[in-house]
Design an enzyme around this catalytic site. Structure first.
Site, PDB file in Angstrom:
ATOM      1  N   SER A 165      -1.005   1.220  -4.123  1.00 40.11           N
ATOM      2  CA  SER A 165      -1.180   1.571  -2.991  1.00 40.11           C
ATOM      3  C   SER A 165      -0.024   1.879  -2.063  1.00 40.11           C
ATOM      4  CB  SER A 165      -1.977   0.132  -2.251  1.00 40.11           C
ATOM      5  OG  SER A 165      -2.935  -0.395  -2.945  1.00 40.11           O
ATOM      6  N   ASP A 202      -8.171  -4.626  -1.457  1.00 34.44           N
ATOM      7  CA  ASP A 202      -7.146  -3.748  -2.139  1.00 34.44           C
ATOM      8  C   ASP A 202      -7.280  -3.351  -3.576  1.00 34.44           C
ATOM      9  OD1 ASP A 202      -4.765  -2.372  -1.867  1.00 34.44           O
ATOM     10  OD2 ASP A 202      -3.765  -4.071  -2.792  1.00 34.44           O
ATOM     11  N   GLN A 231      -7.344   3.537   3.021  1.00 32.58           N
ATOM     12  CA  GLN A 231      -6.380   3.246   2.379  1.00 32.58           C
ATOM     13  C   GLN A 231      -5.715   4.426   1.511  1.00 32.58           C
ATOM     14  OE1 GLN A 231      -5.482   1.169  -1.769  1.00 32.58           O
ATOM     15  NE2 GLN A 231      -5.290  -0.364  -0.192  1.00 32.58           N
TER      16      GLN A 231
END
Length: 287
Positions: free
Chosen positions: A227, A203, A277
């Site tokens: 995110s 991430d 993502q």
């Protein structure tokens, strides 16, 4: 913290407390921005779902949406909904909740180990990770609060192939990026934990290709990045405490959002995962 301390802290925070057969509770690691790190809550959600799966079924995919920022000083409750247990697959939905407010919603699927077609894209050529400088070494010489915090809490050894974005932008304007990652401690053989650790690690990197193409770096004044959603597919077993190569790119950025993608290879060339993502990427003077 010592080299092992950040890894131990991460492993401890991923050890959820089971409240009942479908409910789990977890804490959060400190962050400079005062918000729960998205990779942490997503990894915890996967572990909560995995704890309810029939024995022998490992997650092969997840899709999650980050709904709201999480508070660091409030415990997170993970509520698991058992959507389906079929002959080969199990599906789970998990909501991560603080108070009465959901901060993450995730759905994941798990499968028994079964035979089938076995093929993959090859791993691109990359230098041995041991020949590259680690991000911890690069940032440990900088007297800045962010650098000091990052190096003292880094649970993973991160090594960029080529230029990193810590100290300046990549002026080539190319979205392609390769990064080696490895946990700074040893894990057991629990494949669910290895997959959760991979979520946590990636991430922090997934939107870097967006930044790279836009000539941004982590020190860009006014940069706002977060995110929005995360999708991950595991193709084969992997170990987060061994070197993994993240081969990344960004197909598009627009409207204050950017999409990052990655293929993840073990050091022997085995393709172990694919990731996508989308995130918010905003700069004050952007058109």
């Amino acid at each position: 913290m010592t080299d092992a301390a950040p890894f131990t802290a991460l492993r401890d925070v991923l050890a959820l407390e089971q409240i009942d057969e479908n409910t789990f509770a977890g804490q959060s690691l400190p962050q400079l921005n005062g918000r729960v790190y998205g990779g942490q809550v997503l990894a915890q959600a996967l572990l909560a779902a995995g704890a309810t799966n029939p024995a022998g079924r490992q997650p092969h995919s997840l899709h999650g949406y980050f709904l709201r920022p999480g508070a660091l000083d409030v415990p997170i409750r993970f509520e698991v909904e058992r959507l389906r247990d079929g002959r080969s697959f199990s599906a789970r939905r998990v909501h991560a909740i603080q108070g009465d407010t959901a901060i993450l919603s995730m759905i994941t699927s798990a499968q028994e180990d079964q035979p089938g077609i076995d093929q993959q894209q090859p791993m691109p050529a990359a230098p041995d990770p041991e020949t590259l400088e680690s991000a911890v070494a690069k940032l440990s010489t900088i007297e800045h609060p962010v650098a000091r915090f990052w190096t003292s809490t880094a649970a993973f050894d991160v090594r960029h192939v080529g230029t990193s974005l810590y100290l300046g932008p990549d002026r080539d304007g190319d979205d392609r990026q390769m990064v080696w990652l490895r946990a700074r401690g040893t894990l057991g053989d629990d494949q669910l934990m290895h997959r959760a650790m991979m979520i946590y690690a990636c991430d922090q990197l997934m939107l870097e290709p967006v930044m790279r193409r836009a000539d941004l770096d982590w020190g860009t004044r006014g940069l706002s990045i977060a995110s929005l959603d995360h999708a991950m597919w595991w193709h084969r077993d992997a170990r987060a405490d061994e070197w993994l190569l993240y081969v990344q790119s960004s197909p598009s950025a627009q409207g204050g959002r950017g999409l990052g993608s990655a293929r993840v290879f073990a050091q022997d060339g085995t393709l172990v995962a694919s990731i996508a993502q989308e995130g918010m990427v905003r700069v004050p003077d952007a058109d």
